[in-house]
Motif scaffolding. Structure first.
Motif, PDB file in Angstrom:
ATOM      1  N   LEU B  22       0.832  -1.220   0.000  1.00 17.69           N
ATOM      2  CA  LEU B  22       0.000   0.000   0.000  1.00 17.69           C
ATOM      3  C   LEU B  22       0.857   1.258   0.000  1.00 17.69           C
ATOM      4  CD1 LEU B  22      -3.134  -0.513   2.282  1.00 17.69           C
ATOM      5  CD2 LEU B  22      -2.962  -0.590  -0.210  1.00 17.69           C
ATOM      6  N   ILE B  23       2.127   1.141   0.353  1.00 15.07           N
ATOM      7  CA  ILE B  23       2.965   2.356   0.275  1.00 15.07           C
ATOM      8  C   ILE B  23       3.759   2.410  -1.033  1.00 15.07           C
ATOM      9  CG2 ILE B  23       3.071   2.597   2.792  1.00 15.07           C
ATOM     10  CD1 ILE B  23       6.105   1.833   2.533  1.00 15.07           C
ATOM     11  N   ASP B  24       3.455   1.497  -1.965  1.00 17.55           N
ATOM     12  CA  ASP B  24       3.977   1.657  -3.326  1.00 17.55           C
ATOM     13  C   ASP B  24       3.115   2.722  -3.993  1.00 17.55           C
ATOM     14  OD1 ASP B  24       5.046   1.481  -5.832  1.00 17.55           O
ATOM     15  OD2 ASP B  24       4.367  -0.574  -6.227  1.00 17.55           O
ATOM     16  N   THR B  25       3.236   3.924  -3.494  1.00 15.38           N
ATOM     17  CA  THR B  25       2.417   5.046  -3.946  1.00 15.38           C
ATOM     18  C   THR B  25       3.200   6.326  -3.702  1.00 15.38           C
ATOM     19  OG1 THR B  25       0.183   5.994  -3.850  1.00 15.38           O
ATOM     20  CG2 THR B  25       1.234   5.480  -1.735  1.00 15.38           C
ATOM     21  N   ASP B  26       2.673   7.435  -4.201  1.00 19.16           N
ATOM     22  CA  ASP B  26       3.386   8.703  -4.026  1.00 19.16           C
ATOM     23  C   ASP B  26       3.228   9.228  -2.606  1.00 19.16           C
ATOM     24  OD1 ASP B  26       4.538   8.945  -6.514  1.00 19.16           O
ATOM     25  OD2 ASP B  26       2.817   9.992  -7.382  1.00 19.16           O
ATOM     26  N   PHE B  27       4.316   9.763  -2.086  1.00 20.76           N
ATOM     27  CA  PHE B  27       4.324  10.317  -0.736  1.00 20.76           C
ATOM     28  C   PHE B  27       3.249  11.392  -0.557  1.00 20.76           C
ATOM     29  CE2 PHE B  27       6.202  13.416   2.332  1.00 20.76           C
ATOM     30  CZ  PHE B  27       6.128  12.624   3.469  1.00 20.76           C
ATOM     31  N   TYR B  28       3.046  12.227  -1.576  1.00 20.88           N
ATOM     32  CA  TYR B  28       2.068  13.316  -1.388  1.00 20.88           C
ATOM     33  C   TYR B  28       0.650  12.786  -1.227  1.00 20.88           C
ATOM     34  CZ  TYR B  28       0.719  13.902  -6.447  1.00 20.88           C
ATOM     35  OH  TYR B  28       0.240  13.758  -7.711  1.00 20.88           O
ATOM     36  N   SER B  78      -2.720  -4.829   2.947  1.00 21.47           N
ATOM     37  CA  SER B  78      -2.830  -3.878   4.051  1.00 21.47           C
ATOM     38  C   SER B  78      -1.425  -3.518   4.492  1.00 21.47           C
ATOM     39  CB  SER B  78      -3.634  -4.471   5.208  1.00 21.47           C
ATOM     40  OG  SER B  78      -2.946  -5.587   5.713  1.00 21.47           O
ATOM     41  N   LEU B  79      -1.342  -2.444   5.230  1.00 18.69           N
ATOM     42  CA  LEU B  79      -0.049  -1.941   5.669  1.00 18.69           C
ATOM     43  C   LEU B  79       0.666  -3.014   6.501  1.00 18.69           C
ATOM     44  CD1 LEU B  79       1.020   0.888   5.098  1.00 18.69           C
ATOM     45  CD2 LEU B  79       0.303   1.545   7.412  1.00 18.69           C
ATOM     46  N   THR B  80       1.919  -3.282   6.176  1.00 17.32           N
ATOM     47  CA  THR B  80       2.667  -4.232   6.995  1.00 17.32           C
ATOM     48  C   THR B  80       3.217  -3.507   8.221  1.00 17.32           C
ATOM     49  OG1 THR B  80       4.823  -3.807   6.005  1.00 17.32           O
ATOM     50  CG2 THR B  80       3.428  -5.420   4.899  1.00 17.32           C
ATOM     51  N   GLY B  82       6.286  -3.342   9.203  1.00 16.78           N
ATOM     52  CA  GLY B  82       7.489  -2.577   8.859  1.00 16.78           C
ATOM     53  C   GLY B  82       7.150  -1.275   8.154  1.00 16.78           C
ATOM     54  N   GLU B  83       6.150  -1.325   7.294  1.00 18.13           N
ATOM     55  CA  GLU B  83       5.723  -0.118   6.591  1.00 18.13           C
ATOM     56  C   GLU B  83       5.158   0.895   7.570  1.00 18.13           C
ATOM     57  OE1 GLU B  83       4.641  -2.577   2.488  1.00 18.13           O
ATOM     58  OE2 GLU B  83       3.037  -1.959   3.849  1.00 18.13           O
ATOM     59  N   SER B  84       4.356   0.377   8.471  1.00 14.88           N
ATOM     60  CA  SER B  84       3.759   1.241   9.485  1.00 14.88           C
ATOM     61  C   SER B  84       4.851   1.869  10.357  1.00 14.88           C
ATOM     62  CB  SER B  84       2.787   0.420  10.326  1.00 14.88           C
ATOM     63  OG  SER B  84       2.291   1.202  11.371  1.00 14.88           O
ATOM     64  N   THR B  85       5.807   1.050  10.766  1.00 12.50           N
ATOM     65  CA  THR B  85       6.909   1.554  11.588  1.00 12.50           C
ATOM     66  C   THR B  85       7.669   2.644  10.853  1.00 12.50           C
ATOM     67  OG1 THR B  85       7.139  -0.611  12.616  1.00 12.50           O
ATOM     68  CG2 THR B  85       9.039   0.875  12.777  1.00 12.50           C
ATOM     69  N   MET B 104      -2.491   7.060  11.497  1.00  9.69           N
ATOM     70  CA  MET B 104      -1.794   5.776  11.327  1.00  9.69           C
ATOM     71  C   MET B 104      -2.674   4.613  11.741  1.00  9.69           C
ATOM     72  SD  MET B 104       0.973   6.182   9.752  1.00  9.69           S
ATOM     73  CE  MET B 104       1.297   4.430   9.864  1.00  9.69           C
ATOM     74  N   GLU B 105      -3.425   4.792  12.819  1.00 12.09           N
ATOM     75  CA  GLU B 105      -4.322   3.720  13.251  1.00 12.09           C
ATOM     76  C   GLU B 105      -5.357   3.393  12.175  1.00 12.09           C
ATOM     77  OE1 GLU B 105      -6.439   3.847  17.228  1.00 12.09           O
ATOM     78  OE2 GLU B 105      -4.359   4.508  17.689  1.00 12.09           O
ATOM     79  N   TRP B 106      -5.898   4.478  11.591  1.00 13.45           N
ATOM     80  CA  TRP B 106      -6.860   4.290  10.501  1.00 13.45           C
ATOM     81  C   TRP B 106      -6.205   3.597   9.307  1.00 13.45           C
ATOM     82  CZ3 TRP B 106      -6.371   6.502   5.619  1.00 13.45           C
ATOM     83  CH2 TRP B 106      -7.460   6.330   4.764  1.00 13.45           C
ATOM     84  N   PHE B 107      -5.010   4.056   8.962  1.00 12.71           N
ATOM     85  CA  PHE B 107      -4.316   3.526   7.787  1.00 12.71           C
ATOM     86  C   PHE B 107      -3.974   2.045   7.996  1.00 12.71           C
ATOM     87  CE2 PHE B 107      -0.535   4.485   4.669  1.00 12.71           C
ATOM     88  CZ  PHE B 107      -1.236   3.865   3.647  1.00 12.71           C
ATOM     89  N   GLU B 108      -3.586   1.708   9.218  1.00  7.60           N
ATOM     90  CA  GLU B 108      -3.246   0.311   9.507  1.00  7.60           C
ATOM     91  C   GLU B 108      -4.442  -0.617   9.326  1.00  7.60           C
ATOM     92  OE1 GLU B 108       0.332   1.484  12.590  1.00  7.60           O
ATOM     93  OE2 GLU B 108      -1.651   0.993  13.363  1.00  7.60           O
ATOM     94  N   GLY B 109      -5.619  -0.098   9.492  1.00  6.65           N
ATOM     95  CA  GLY B 109      -6.813  -0.930   9.322  1.00  6.65           C
ATOM     96  C   GLY B 109      -7.394  -0.894   7.924  1.00  6.65           C
ATOM     97  N   LEU B 110      -6.796  -0.097   7.070  1.00  2.40           N
ATOM     98  CA  LEU B 110      -7.401   0.144   5.747  1.00  2.40           C
ATOM     99  C   LEU B 110      -7.215  -0.997   4.752  1.00  2.40           C
ATOM    100  CD1 LEU B 110      -8.685   2.359   3.784  1.00  2.40           C
ATOM    101  CD2 LEU B 110      -6.322   2.755   3.059  1.00  2.40           C
TER     102      LEU B 110
END
Lengths: 430, 430
Positions: B22-28, B78-80, B82-85, B104-110
């Protein structure tokens, strides 16, 4: 995922060996070796490295210790069971058991003999002395090691991506050549690039790329190890060292004049078909063909390895006609300093007049020209030749005086004996 | 040596997933997502794929089943940990805890929401509907999947060495660009090429090659996964979707005129320093700047993403001067349709007048122009945009009428409200 075992195993190598197999050599070396083993086993020869490109200061580029390590490693190699099985069991040029049991037994027990290495100024003197069948097998490994160590010296300072782009450029360059070669109707072309290759892995890549790109127009490789690994035809017949050593052994001028034909007479007994290829230029092509016995005109083809290739082929065609042979049934193999332009040109010029095939060497497996600053990876003209046989110097004249070798007085004598007059000098690029 | 376990493991994949994180995406996207999550969480939006290059018949090239498999796979991500960290613990733009714990809590559950896919003629209609913070995260994965599937369709027929040479050519092409870019004094350049990349692996290669070739002149990548894996800076600020959705939500013309400033007002509360970058062109750069509140002139820089880039930068410089700001302390980020020539030209033109940096996209990560017959791998102009918010259509004008989007009558209304007159049309290449 990293294969941990592989990585640990790789750590155990003291060096990264350039030569890893005794059959990482040209097929014709093995054919000639068997012939020598049968006919001239006890001949004592000296082979010597000659860097024709003095501007490449090999001894400044290559560390002597590293060179010794590589050469020592080669001396530790022996034929593996799989290699032996391949040589014994494979079909070469359509023939089974090309290599006779007595030769194979000898080969299976072989370790390469000692070498003599000395730095002289910016060059290395590297010589090999001993029985001809053993010493002759040093030629290709010695050249390949020096070419690759020189490459490593240049590559050592490059970054990871810079390196990848270097190879990307070299791949692109070769592929563009392949795309042009594809267009040549009836092309038949083999890899002859072992001795001056950039590296083993690069030659292996080039061969596979040619196989994919050219399909059946790519007839095989001179490199036995690559032929074995990639299931391709091993290609090659014979080279100058046979007439050079036979000539050096001649007792007098009459025997000398006969020596090149003695070589082919021995070859005639052992081989037929596409292995009956005349290499006529050792002491001048014209004189050689004029004085050739009639049975030689029955041979399959002629390999043109010096002088102007088109002229050489015309001489061959005229000669076949003069002996009542049909040139369209004969084969001309071009193998000297080829690149795509020349292959295109010669293909067009001789289409329909004679069968043509190409042995493409240095500019197939080492065309790194223009890819590094100062052209530090450009191929150069390194050879390793028989310079003495039973204490007598060898001589090569060739159809290009710049490729001539041997003591001046012996060259003069050979020119007289073989009736070689003025020759056109041609630049020796690679 | 083959790592048998890896090979067996690879067999177990039903597909070769294009997006694997899920973080294979643009930072912005993540910065904007957090902003939206905080300020407009309940907004219902529709994002829609738009292929501006109709000559590329996506639905003929890409199998619908394969496309669904890839999109379904993305929905399983979903966010791993390591990605979350990394997102929680890393420093972005010099700031710790850029991403707040509630986000982050929301993103971790997304998990990404459902998609709607339909073939219409030779194109796909692909839309995403739902809460803005969820739907917006589809944009980059959807584009990356379509670009890469189109590539796979073309590559499927190529031989092994042909493929290797294709990438060799692409590598050489990029490296030649890098060699030119190296010569630009004071260059600052980041990878903005995720959305139109040839493939993930290729983007990863490009980023690493830029890092080796350009050193500190390469400031980072917009791709979070690559930034994380390669220990690089994640780069990016905000995009048109914020003003477009804010504008669509405006109740009347007065609120509409104010909407773009509301976006930046929200942003101003959340970010400072190099994240305070104005994207002024959504409804015309000149009018936007003329009517801008003074606090905006205090922001760090302006990103030029449409129209003539040099003209846009001149407008920005004039505007800063008119507000009593020193342009040499300000930053102009060029990010529209860049290639080396343009980067060289703009660098030379603005050297010493304003700080300049470049967000290099499609022609960094997908310049396969000229590398295949029929140019079948050339990049094309695919976008995925917010087209509706709470049932009302979105509009984009930009500084190039060819990049305008939205219903005609709404475009007319926006032009009136934002005082946009005649604009120069510029070709949209990528």
């Amino acid at each position: 995922m990293v294969d941990i075992a592989s990585r640990v195993y790789n750590h155990k190598w003291k060096i990264d060996p350039i030569l890893r197999s005794l059959i990482d050599t040209d097929f014709y070396k093995l054919l000639m070796c068997q012939s020598v083993f049968r006919n001239k086993r006890e001949t004592q020869v000296t082979f010597s490295l000659i860097n024709r490109t003095k501007s490449v200061p090999l001894a400044r580029l290559i560390d002597e210790g590293e060179l010794r390590e590589q050469l020592d490693h080669i001396r530790s190699l022996s034929l593996t069971r799989g290699e032996s099985t391949w040589l014994r069991g494979n079909t070469f040029y359509g023939k089974r058991q090309m290599f006779r049991p007595d030769f194979m037994e000898w080969f299976e027990g072989l370790r390469l003999p000692a070498y003599h290495l000395e730095r002289v100024g910016d060059q290395y003197e590297l010589t090999f002395e001993g029985n001809w069948p053993e010493v002759m097998l040093w030629e290709i490994p010695a050249l390949a090691v020096l070419m690759e160590l020189r490459g490593r010296a240049v590559l050592g300072d490059m970054g990871r991506f810079e390196l990848q782009v270097l190879y990307a450029r070299a791949m692109t360059k070769l592929w563009e050549k392949i795309e042009r070669l594809k267009e040549i109707e009836g092309l038949r072309l083999a890899d002859f690039g072992t001795r001056r290759r950039h590296s083993f892995l690069w030659q292996d890549w080039c061969v596979q790329a040619m196989f994919e790109g050219l399909g059946p127009a790519f007839t095989g490789t001179s490199n036995c190890l690559i032929a074995k690994n990639r299931d391709l035809e091993a290609i090659g017949t014979n080279a100058h060292e046979l007439p050079m050593v036979y000539a050096a052994l001649a007792e007098d001028d009459a025997a000398l004049a006969q020596a090149p034909y003695d070589v082919l007479s021995d070859w005639h007994e052992e081989h037929d078909g596409n292995l009956r290829i005349i290499l006529p230029d050792t002491y001048g092509t014209r004189g050689f063909l004029e004085r050739a016995p009639d049975w030689l005109a029955g041979w399959t083809g002629i390999r043109i390895d010096s002088g102007d290739p088109a002229e050489g082929a015309e001489v061959a065609i005229d000669w076949w006609r003069s002996r009542g042979e049909d040139p369209t049934q004969k084969l001309v193999i071009f193998s000297d300093g080829l690149d795509v332009e020349k292959i295109e040109e010669l293909s067009a010029q001789f289409r329909g007049r004679v069968r043509v095939s190409f042995g493409w060497g240095t500019l197939l497996t080492n065309d790194f020209r223009g890819l590094t600053p100062g052209d530090a990876l450009a191929p150069f003209s390194l050879v390793c030749k028989a310079v003495e046989a039973n204490g007598k110097p060898t001589v090569k004249l060739s159809d290009n005086p710049r490729k001539a070798m041997g003591p001046q007085e012996e060259i003069a004598r050979y020119k007289r004996v073989f009736g070689v007059g003025a020759q056109d000098a041609m630049e020796v690029v690679v």
